[in-house]
Scaffold this active site. Structure first.
Site: not given
Length: 164
Positions: A134-135
C-alpha cells in the site's frame, strides 16, 4: 459510508504520488469509512485513497493479525528487515491478477491515526507485506513495477484478455 468507484489499471492516477494528510477531521474519517466499505465490496484486505482517485496518503487494512480494521494516515517505513519473504499480491485496481512478490519480512512503521496522533509499530509477515504494497501505491508505484519485465508483461497480457 459508501462504496466508491475503484480506479482501474492502467489509469495514470495509480502512478501519481499522494500528498500528506494535513487535516484530521470528519471528512478524513468519512474517506476512511468509504475506503473500508469499498475494500470490503471489492473484496480486498487493503486499500489506499489513490485506489478511489483521492491523492492522499491514507491506507485502510483489515487483517485478523492486526485485530481487524486499521487506518493509517501518512504511513512511512522507518526500517526494513534484511530477511525477505515471497507472497502472492494483487490489487483492487486489477481484479483477478496475482503474482509472487519478494519484500522485507518485517518493517517498523510510523503513521498518524485519524485524530492526527503519531504512532510507531513493528509489522511482520503478511501485515508487513500488505503495508509495503500500500505504501508503494501511495508513492505512485503500482505493484506490477515490483515484477520482472517478463512477468509483468505476461500478467498484463493475461489480465487484459480476461478483464472483468
Amino acid at each position: 459510508m459508501s462504496i466508491r468507484p475503484i480506479v482501474r489499471f492502467p489509469d495514470p492516477r495509480l502512478k501519481t504520488p499522494c500528498l500528506p494528510v494535513t487535516v484530521f477531521d470528519g471528512t478524513l474519517k468519512q474517506l476512511a469509512d468509504d475506503l473500508y466499505d469499498t475494500m470490503k465490496a471489492a473484496p480486498g484486505v487493503g486499500i489506499t485513497a489513490a485506489h478511489i482517485g483521492e491523492a492522499l496518503r491514507l491506507v485502510v487494512l483489515d487483517l485478523p493479525q492486526l485485530g481487524g480494521r486499521c487506518d493509517y494516515a501518512n504511513p512511512e517505513i522507518l526500517w526494513s528487515s534484511p530477511e525477505t519473504m515471497e507472497h502472492e499480491e494483487g490489487s483492487v485496481s486489477m481484479p483477478g491478477a496475482i503474482e509472487t512478490v519478494l519484500r522485507p519480512k518485517a518493517i517498523e512503521l510510523q503513521y498518524d491515526d485519524l485524530e492526527g496522533v503519531r504512532h510507531k509499530v513493528r509489522l511482520e509477515g503478511f501485515p508487513a507485506i500488505c503495508m509495503q504494497h500500500e505504501i508503494d501505491q501511495l508513492n505512485g508505484m503500482f505493484w506490477l513495477q515490483r515484477l520482472s519485465r517478463l512477468k509483468r508483461e505476461r500478467l498484463v497480457t493475461k489480465w487484459e484478455r480476461n478483464r472483468p
